[in-house]
Design a protein around this motif. Structure first.
Motif, PDB file in Angstrom:
ATOM      1  N   MET A 131      -1.645  -3.518  10.880  1.00 35.30           N
ATOM      2  CA  MET A 131      -0.585  -4.355  11.448  1.00 35.30           C
ATOM      3  C   MET A 131      -1.167  -5.683  11.912  1.00 35.30           C
ATOM      4  N   ALA A 132      -2.283  -5.638  12.619  1.00 39.98           N
ATOM      5  CA  ALA A 132      -2.912  -6.872  13.099  1.00 39.98           C
ATOM      6  C   ALA A 132      -3.370  -7.743  11.936  1.00 39.98           C
ATOM      7  N   GLN A 133      -3.977  -7.122  10.914  1.00 35.67           N
ATOM      8  CA  GLN A 133      -4.466  -7.897   9.773  1.00 35.67           C
ATOM      9  C   GLN A 133      -3.318  -8.570   9.029  1.00 35.67           C
ATOM     10  N   GLY A 134      -2.210  -7.845   8.877  1.00 33.80           N
ATOM     11  CA  GLY A 134      -1.056  -8.434   8.204  1.00 33.80           C
ATOM     12  C   GLY A 134      -0.437  -9.559   9.020  1.00 33.80           C
ATOM     13  N   MET A 135      -0.304  -9.347  10.323  1.00 34.81           N
ATOM     14  CA  MET A 135       0.324 -10.375  11.161  1.00 34.81           C
ATOM     15  C   MET A 135      -0.549 -11.614  11.265  1.00 34.81           C
ATOM     16  N   MET A 136      -1.876 -11.434  11.330  1.00 32.43           N
ATOM     17  CA  MET A 136      -2.754 -12.598  11.369  1.00 32.43           C
ATOM     18  C   MET A 136      -2.724 -13.364  10.045  1.00 32.43           C
ATOM     19  N   PHE A 185      -0.434   7.059  -3.469  1.00 36.81           N
ATOM     20  CA  PHE A 185       0.413   6.264  -2.584  1.00 36.81           C
ATOM     21  C   PHE A 185      -0.477   5.466  -1.635  1.00 36.81           C
ATOM     22  N   VAL A 186      -0.110   4.225  -1.377  1.00 38.70           N
ATOM     23  CA  VAL A 186      -0.897   3.345  -0.516  1.00 38.70           C
ATOM     24  C   VAL A 186      -0.167   3.127   0.805  1.00 38.70           C
ATOM     25  N   TYR A 187      -0.886   3.358   1.897  1.00 35.97           N
ATOM     26  CA  TYR A 187      -0.353   3.095   3.239  1.00 35.97           C
ATOM     27  C   TYR A 187      -1.329   2.186   3.969  1.00 35.97           C
ATOM     28  N   TYR A 188      -0.822   1.091   4.512  1.00 31.96           N
ATOM     29  CA  TYR A 188      -1.629   0.198   5.334  1.00 31.96           C
ATOM     30  C   TYR A 188      -1.510   0.683   6.772  1.00 31.96           C
ATOM     31  N   GLU A 189      -2.541   1.383   7.219  1.00 31.47           N
ATOM     32  CA  GLU A 189      -2.455   2.136   8.465  1.00 31.47           C
ATOM     33  C   GLU A 189      -2.534   1.230   9.698  1.00 31.47           C
ATOM     34  N   GLU A 190      -1.580   1.422  10.595  1.00 36.29           N
ATOM     35  CA  GLU A 190      -1.640   0.734  11.884  1.00 36.29           C
ATOM     36  C   GLU A 190      -2.763   1.314  12.744  1.00 36.29           C
ATOM     37  N   TYR A 191      -2.977   2.636  12.600  1.00 39.26           N
ATOM     38  CA  TYR A 191      -4.012   3.333  13.361  1.00 39.26           C
ATOM     39  C   TYR A 191      -4.889   4.124  12.393  1.00 39.26           C
ATOM     40  N   PRO A 192      -5.848   3.483  11.719  1.00 37.99           N
ATOM     41  CA  PRO A 192      -6.672   4.197  10.739  1.00 37.99           C
ATOM     42  C   PRO A 192      -7.521   5.280  11.393  1.00 37.99           C
ATOM     43  N   ILE A 207       4.870  -2.048   7.403  1.00 37.29           N
ATOM     44  CA  ILE A 207       5.780  -3.115   6.972  1.00 37.29           C
ATOM     45  C   ILE A 207       5.277  -4.484   7.425  1.00 37.29           C
ATOM     46  N   TYR A 208       4.726  -4.572   8.629  1.00 37.74           N
ATOM     47  CA  TYR A 208       4.173  -5.853   9.072  1.00 37.74           C
ATOM     48  C   TYR A 208       2.974  -6.251   8.214  1.00 37.74           C
ATOM     49  N   ALA A 209       2.203  -5.272   7.756  1.00 37.63           N
ATOM     50  CA  ALA A 209       1.124  -5.578   6.821  1.00 37.63           C
ATOM     51  C   ALA A 209       1.694  -6.153   5.525  1.00 37.63           C
ATOM     52  N   LEU A 210       2.785  -5.572   5.039  1.00 29.90           N
ATOM     53  CA  LEU A 210       3.425  -6.082   3.828  1.00 29.90           C
ATOM     54  C   LEU A 210       3.934  -7.511   4.022  1.00 29.90           C
ATOM     55  N   LEU A 228      -0.932  -5.697  -4.438  1.00 31.81           N
ATOM     56  CA  LEU A 228      -1.119  -5.031  -3.148  1.00 31.81           C
ATOM     57  C   LEU A 228       0.212  -4.849  -2.430  1.00 31.81           C
ATOM     58  N   PHE A 229       1.077  -5.860  -2.517  1.00 34.88           N
ATOM     59  CA  PHE A 229       2.419  -5.727  -1.948  1.00 34.88           C
ATOM     60  C   PHE A 229       3.205  -4.656  -2.693  1.00 34.88           C
ATOM     61  N   ASP A 230       3.115  -4.689  -4.009  1.00 37.50           N
ATOM     62  CA  ASP A 230       3.877  -3.773  -4.863  1.00 37.50           C
ATOM     63  C   ASP A 230       3.556  -2.319  -4.538  1.00 37.50           C
ATOM     64  N   VAL A 231       2.256  -1.962  -4.499  1.00 40.06           N
ATOM     65  CA  VAL A 231       1.911  -0.561  -4.263  1.00 40.06           C
ATOM     66  C   VAL A 231       2.297  -0.135  -2.848  1.00 40.06           C
ATOM     67  N   GLY A 232       2.182  -1.051  -1.888  1.00 38.45           N
ATOM     68  CA  GLY A 232       2.569  -0.715  -0.522  1.00 38.45           C
ATOM     69  C   GLY A 232       4.066  -0.559  -0.372  1.00 38.45           C
ATOM     70  N   ALA A 233       4.837  -1.483  -0.968  1.00 36.76           N
ATOM     71  CA  ALA A 233       6.294  -1.415  -0.882  1.00 36.76           C
ATOM     72  C   ALA A 233       6.835  -0.214  -1.648  1.00 36.76           C
ATOM     73  N   SER A 234       6.264   0.060  -2.819  1.00 34.44           N
ATOM     74  CA  SER A 234       6.708   1.207  -3.615  1.00 34.44           C
ATOM     75  C   SER A 234       6.438   2.511  -2.884  1.00 34.44           C
ATOM     76  N   SER A 235       5.284   2.574  -2.214  1.00 35.72           N
ATOM     77  CA  SER A 235       4.925   3.807  -1.506  1.00 35.72           C
ATOM     78  C   SER A 235       5.861   4.067  -0.338  1.00 35.72           C
ATOM     79  N   ILE A 236       6.192   3.032   0.421  1.00 36.62           N
ATOM     80  CA  ILE A 236       7.081   3.240   1.567  1.00 36.62           C
ATOM     81  C   ILE A 236       8.492   3.559   1.080  1.00 36.62           C
ATOM     82  N   ARG A 237       8.900   2.942  -0.006  1.00 41.61           N
ATOM     83  CA  ARG A 237      10.225   3.241  -0.562  1.00 41.61           C
ATOM     84  C   ARG A 237      10.316   4.686  -1.027  1.00 41.61           C
ATOM     85  N   ASP A 238       9.296   5.153  -1.756  1.00 43.73           N
ATOM     86  CA  ASP A 238       9.375   6.470  -2.382  1.00 43.73           C
ATOM     87  C   ASP A 238       9.001   7.613  -1.454  1.00 43.73           C
ATOM     88  N   SER A 239       8.533   7.293  -0.259  1.00 46.46           N
ATOM     89  CA  SER A 239       8.281   8.354   0.723  1.00 46.46           C
ATOM     90  C   SER A 239       9.193   8.223   1.933  1.00 46.46           C
TER      91      SER A 239
END
Length: 279
Positions: A131-136, A185-192, A207-210, A228-239
């Protein structure tokens, strides 16, 4: 050379959809409003124009809180043309950069130096958040939009490189790959978390990472960023079925572990979850 995620010739493929992204849009963070200069929603602003974030009365380095503040300052600058808003945005951004780290691949990281604990979730210091990396990334894109200064574009590029870091035993990462229904499936973890079962796939952090990837694609047109956006958005959509809580607000986390952390009073039966980490 930075690590680049690719589909293997043999074995599971990444879940993606071929999303196309418009470069004509605007950042999700920039709106038509002006925040009063005396507002303290995000903390106090010092004489040096740098936001001071406090946690339990102590000043802390907090990239997400500061990102919200910076983007509010930039929205206010666009609407008011008051230079002080831009000065605050730049000063707080430079403060965050001062305490960032850059790895051997040129990726810029914004560490948390305070521990984070919620029930069984324990994040020691330093820890890093998607989340921080995406927002920055969005902060730097929005500073580039406001000033035209190539320096901010280069900072967005450096921060965007962090999305390519795979899971490691030590050091920063947040790009998590999980095997589900025969696909990665790709998840950009807020808390890895190093333990696979403790990666909660928190929805808002992902989503903020996206948003960060979208913003950087707007100014770069980089095809890998779009992927990178595609795999992240597709993963959140399909799960997303695992996030749904019919008749109530959606779950913060779709995993059983995540619900024991954030929704301990209302745990549903176990559902099918990703079987293993493929990253």
């Amino acid at each position: 050379m930075p690590f680049v995620f690719r589909d293997a010739i043999w074995g599971p493929k990444f879940n993606h959809s071929g999303y196309e992204l418009s470069r004509d849009g605007k950042s999700p963070y920039i709106g038509k409003f002006v925040v009063p200069l005396e507002d303290t929603t995000w903390g106090e602003t010092g004489d040096d124009n740098v936001l001071v974030t406090k946690l339990h009365g102590q000043a802390v380095y907090h990239p997400v809180n500061s990102s919200w503040y910076i983007n509010q300052m930039l929205s206010s600058y666009h609407e008011s043309n008051n230079q002080l808003y831009l000065d605050r945005a730049i000063a707080t951004s430079k403060y965050l950069i001062k305490w960032s780290i850059t790895d051997d691949n040129g990726a810029v990281w914004f560490p948390y130096h305070f521990s984070h604990a919620v029930r069984t979730l324990r994040l020691g210091t330093p820890w890093y958040s998607g989340m921080a990396q995406g927002m920055m990334t969005s902060v730097f894109v929005n500073l580039y939009d406001a000033t035209g200064d190539e320096y901010w574009k280069s900072m967005a590029s450096g921060t965007g490189k962090s999305f390519d870091q795979p899971k490691v035993e030590s050091g920063p990462w947040f790009h998590n790959v999980a095997l589900l229904d025969g696909k990665k499936f790709v998840y950009y973890e807020e808390y890895p978390a190093l333990a696979d079962g403790q990666n909660a796939h928190v929805v808002n952090g992902h989503i903020y990472a996206l948003y960060g990837l979208y913003d950087y694609y707007r100014i770069s047109g980089d095809k890998h960023v779009r992927w990178l956006f595609d795999v992240g958005a597709s993963s959140i959509r399909d799960s997303f079925g695992a996030y749904r809580n019919p008749g109530k607000p959606s779950w913060y986390s779709p995993t059983y572990y995540g619900r024991t952390v954030w929704e301990p009073c209302e745990l549903p039966p176990r559902r099918h979850q990703p079987a293993s980490n493929a990253g």
